[in-house]
Design a protein around this motif. Sequence first.
Motif, PDB file in Angstrom:
ATOM      1  N   ILE A  39      13.309 -18.334  41.085  1.00 39.57           N
ATOM      2  CA  ILE A  39      13.249 -17.373  42.192  1.00 39.57           C
ATOM      3  C   ILE A  39      11.798 -17.191  42.635  1.00 39.57           C
ATOM      4  O   ILE A  39      11.502 -17.177  43.834  1.00 39.57           O
ATOM      5  CB  ILE A  39      13.898 -16.028  41.790  1.00 39.57           C
ATOM      6  CG1 ILE A  39      15.394 -16.213  41.556  1.00 39.57           C
ATOM      7  CG2 ILE A  39      13.657 -14.967  42.860  1.00 39.57           C
ATOM      8  CD1 ILE A  39      16.083 -15.003  40.939  1.00 39.57           C
ATOM      9  N   SER A  58      14.622 -13.925  53.250  1.00 43.02           N
ATOM     10  CA  SER A  58      14.583 -14.133  51.808  1.00 43.02           C
ATOM     11  C   SER A  58      15.730 -13.408  51.111  1.00 43.02           C
ATOM     12  O   SER A  58      16.399 -13.977  50.237  1.00 43.02           O
ATOM     13  CB  SER A  58      13.245 -13.634  51.248  1.00 43.02           C
ATOM     14  OG  SER A  58      13.222 -13.712  49.853  1.00 43.02           O
ATOM     15  N   ILE A  62      18.873 -15.090  48.853  1.00 43.36           N
ATOM     16  CA  ILE A  62      19.226 -14.693  47.481  1.00 43.36           C
ATOM     17  C   ILE A  62      20.666 -14.208  47.436  1.00 43.36           C
ATOM     18  O   ILE A  62      21.429 -14.560  46.539  1.00 43.36           O
ATOM     19  CB  ILE A  62      18.271 -13.609  46.954  1.00 43.36           C
ATOM     20  CG1 ILE A  62      16.863 -14.170  46.790  1.00 43.36           C
ATOM     21  CG2 ILE A  62      18.772 -13.036  45.631  1.00 43.36           C
ATOM     22  CD1 ILE A  62      15.819 -13.118  46.507  1.00 43.36           C
ATOM     23  N   GLN A  65      22.927 -17.266  47.644  1.00 42.51           N
ATOM     24  CA  GLN A  65      22.842 -18.104  46.445  1.00 42.51           C
ATOM     25  C   GLN A  65      23.503 -17.461  45.235  1.00 42.51           C
ATOM     26  O   GLN A  65      24.158 -18.136  44.442  1.00 42.51           O
ATOM     27  CB  GLN A  65      21.378 -18.409  46.098  1.00 42.51           C
ATOM     28  CG  GLN A  65      20.717 -19.389  47.018  1.00 42.51           C
ATOM     29  CD  GLN A  65      19.243 -19.566  46.694  1.00 42.51           C
ATOM     30  OE1 GLN A  65      18.623 -18.717  46.057  1.00 42.51           O
ATOM     31  NE2 GLN A  65      18.686 -20.671  47.142  1.00 42.51           N
ATOM     32  N   LYS A  66      23.329 -16.169  45.085  1.00 42.79           N
ATOM     33  CA  LYS A  66      23.844 -15.449  43.914  1.00 42.79           C
ATOM     34  C   LYS A  66      25.215 -14.828  44.144  1.00 42.79           C
ATOM     35  O   LYS A  66      25.790 -14.254  43.232  1.00 42.79           O
ATOM     36  CB  LYS A  66      22.866 -14.339  43.500  1.00 42.79           C
ATOM     37  CG  LYS A  66      21.482 -14.817  43.189  1.00 42.79           C
ATOM     38  CD  LYS A  66      21.436 -15.275  41.788  1.00 42.79           C
ATOM     39  CE  LYS A  66      20.029 -15.705  41.442  1.00 42.79           C
ATOM     40  NZ  LYS A  66      20.038 -16.683  40.393  1.00 42.79           N
ATOM     41  N   ALA A  73      20.571  -8.041  46.196  1.00 52.84           N
ATOM     42  CA  ALA A  73      19.576  -9.105  46.331  1.00 52.84           C
ATOM     43  C   ALA A  73      18.175  -8.521  46.521  1.00 52.84           C
ATOM     44  O   ALA A  73      17.201  -9.039  45.972  1.00 52.84           O
ATOM     45  CB  ALA A  73      19.930 -10.012  47.504  1.00 52.84           C
ATOM     46  N   SER A  77      15.136  -9.004  44.007  1.00 54.08           N
ATOM     47  CA  SER A  77      13.865  -9.513  44.522  1.00 54.08           C
ATOM     48  C   SER A  77      12.691  -8.653  44.048  1.00 54.08           C
ATOM     49  O   SER A  77      11.684  -9.175  43.560  1.00 54.08           O
ATOM     50  CB  SER A  77      13.907  -9.537  46.050  1.00 54.08           C
ATOM     51  OG  SER A  77      12.639  -9.787  46.592  1.00 54.08           O
TER      52      SER A  77
END
Length: 89
Positions: A39, A58, A62, A65-66, A73, A77
């Motif tokens: 990450i 961004s 995330i 993707q997750k 997210a 982050s």
Amino acid sequence: MNGLLITLIFTSFGISQGVMAQSRLLESVKRNSDEAKSICESFRDLNKKNISAGSQKSIQKISTQKNISEVDAEILSMYVRGLYCPETF
């Protein structure tokens, strides 16, 4: 009175479930430093393009993707940046 009590019980249960889910999410990154490093590397790549790790782009990446919400997210982050790559912006 009973209605208020029942509402408070369900509200507190809902809040605690959200907190537990976030805790599991953060713990998974804490236990898997390779995931956190990955990450961070994506944050560094974004920074090279002058894009903030906290930007909407961004956070959406995330989240996708997750397979988590954008709120989770964003929390992830901030957690990863704070512990593993504070030099990123």
